[in-house]
Design a protein around this motif. Structure first.
Motif, mmCIF file in Angstrom:
data_model
loop_
_atom_site.group_PDB
_atom_site.id
_atom_site.type_symbol
_atom_site.label_atom_id
_atom_site.label_comp_id
_atom_site.label_asym_id
_atom_site.label_seq_id
_atom_site.Cartn_x
_atom_site.Cartn_y
_atom_site.Cartn_z
ATOM 1 N N TRP A 1 54.357 24.661 -3.713
ATOM 2 C CA TRP A 1 54.493 24.673 -2.671
ATOM 3 C C TRP A 1 53.817 25.883 -1.889
ATOM 4 O O TRP A 1 53.692 25.822 -0.654
ATOM 5 C CB TRP A 1 56.085 25.379 -2.443
ATOM 6 N N VAL B 1 50.386 26.256 -1.759
ATOM 7 C CA VAL B 1 49.490 25.562 -0.684
ATOM 8 C C VAL B 1 50.002 25.247 0.338
ATOM 9 O O VAL B 1 49.323 25.648 1.526
ATOM 10 C CB VAL B 1 49.324 24.256 -1.449
ATOM 11 N N TRP B 2 51.295 24.854 0.672
ATOM 12 C CA TRP B 2 51.427 24.334 2.013
ATOM 13 C C TRP B 2 52.196 25.725 2.850
ATOM 14 O O TRP B 2 51.995 25.595 3.982
ATOM 15 C CB TRP B 2 52.822 23.019 1.721
ATOM 16 N N SER C 1 50.322 26.201 6.230
ATOM 17 C CA SER C 1 51.453 26.234 7.484
ATOM 18 C C SER C 1 51.071 27.728 8.171
ATOM 19 O O SER C 1 51.047 27.430 9.323
ATOM 20 C CB SER C 1 52.762 26.263 7.159
ATOM 21 N N LEU D 1 55.263 32.601 11.075
ATOM 22 C CA LEU D 1 56.471 31.726 11.147
ATOM 23 C C LEU D 1 57.795 32.482 10.540
ATOM 24 O O LEU D 1 57.561 33.171 9.642
ATOM 25 C CB LEU D 1 56.254 30.464 10.248
ATOM 26 N N GLU E 1 61.534 28.127 10.349
ATOM 27 C CA GLU E 1 60.421 27.385 10.801
ATOM 28 C C GLU E 1 59.422 26.751 9.840
ATOM 29 O O GLU E 1 58.995 25.814 9.708
ATOM 30 C CB GLU E 1 59.613 28.387 11.551
ATOM 31 N N GLU F 1 61.439 23.936 8.001
ATOM 32 C CA GLU F 1 61.241 22.720 8.761
ATOM 33 C C GLU F 1 59.510 22.195 8.646
ATOM 34 O O GLU F 1 59.611 21.211 8.830
ATOM 35 C CB GLU F 1 61.582 22.905 10.126
ATOM 36 N N SER F 2 58.888 23.152 8.688
ATOM 37 C CA SER F 2 57.345 22.856 8.607
ATOM 38 C C SER F 2 57.030 22.158 7.397
ATOM 39 O O SER F 2 56.373 20.874 7.398
ATOM 40 C CB SER F 2 56.354 23.949 8.975
ATOM 41 N N ILE F 3 57.572 22.638 6.280
ATOM 42 C CA ILE F 3 57.264 22.005 5.111
ATOM 43 C C ILE F 3 58.382 21.110 4.533
ATOM 44 O O ILE F 3 59.238 21.406 3.913
ATOM 45 C CB ILE F 3 57.022 23.214 3.879
ATOM 46 N N ARG F 4 58.049 20.096 4.979
ATOM 47 C CA ARG F 4 59.444 19.089 4.647
ATOM 48 C C ARG F 4 59.527 18.676 3.147
ATOM 49 O O ARG F 4 58.661 18.394 2.513
ATOM 50 C CB ARG F 4 58.900 17.562 5.543
ATOM 51 N N GLY F 5 60.690 18.932 2.775
ATOM 52 C CA GLY F 5 61.185 18.517 1.388
ATOM 53 C C GLY F 5 61.210 19.887 0.703
ATOM 54 O O GLY F 5 61.739 19.730 -0.349
#
Lengths: 126, 126
Positions: free
Chosen positions: A36, A38-39, A43, A49, A53, A56-60
């Motif tokens: 995670w 990385v994302w 993001s 953020l 936020e 919700e930005s990083i789905r899953g």
DNA sequence: CAGGATCCTATCCGATACTG
DNA sequence: CAGTATCGGATAGGATCCTG
């Protein structure tokens, strides 16, 4: 996260001996390249953020993993954390200078991969 | 490796919607940034290597994980594999053009992190 | 030498429930 | 809202043994 072992290498095998497992940078690299991490970093490159936020930005991603990941990144000084003691509380995250510096190659990596995949798709359609 | 789910996102929440979990590039990114993928790619940047050379280069990796990681990277066309049918057999691995292209940001990432850690140490000694 | 197959453990990680 | 705590299933990954 698992932690480097810091064992010194014996003589006679320094040929391809990059400083892999026994390297303090290992931990940071592990955090940055974690599932995670990385994302989160990518993001946060566009804007600071708040917790939800990011979620919700990083789905899953689960709340657990998000807070866990964030904690590691904050400890590594890649991400800062600002708490607004309001009700309800607001916590904002953003990249430090180091985080911005480190996440740059990450976007480059990501771009190069998607680029290639896109090219593949076009090729396949032909 | 776990595999992306490819669920499509509903309307009305595209604000920070980077294409994270539901993205085909996810898989490749996962391979590249996997625990061992990073070091395999970085190791192969300097020169092509045989199986046991890789294993010794990347301290701490098991044969299982090495072959598993290599298989994934070969499938993604990041790494090529050449078999010399001699006895004993020789198998050599190296980076494809794509692999070279993708691993470049990785070394940059690695450099930036070690750089910073080195600076930290100097600072701490003062 | 290069690995596949097997077994087993550590950990990752999601789901759920609870707190300030 | 922004988390922590706990549980349990899935997976990563090491050790060992075996094969071409």
């Amino acid at each position: 996260m698992a932690g480097g072992m810091h064992f010194k290498r014996a003589e006679g095998e320094q040929r391809y001996d990059v400083f892999h497992t026994d390297c303090p940078a290992r931990d940071v690299v592990d955090h940055v390249t974690s599932r995670w991490g990385v994302w989160v970093l990518i993001s946060l490159r566009s804007t600071d953020l708040r917790f939800y936020e990011l979620r919700e930005s990083i789905r899953g991603i689960s709340e657990k993993m998000l807070s866990q990941t964030l904690r590691a990144l904050v400890e590594d000084d890649l991400v800062w954390r600002r708490v607004e003691p309001t009700t309800p509380p607001q916590v904002t995250y953003g990249l430090t200078e180091f985080g911005r510096h480190v996440s740059e190659p990450l976007t480059l990596l990501f771009d190069r991969i998607t680029e290639r995949l896109a090219a593949r798709d076009v090729e396949a359609d032909a």
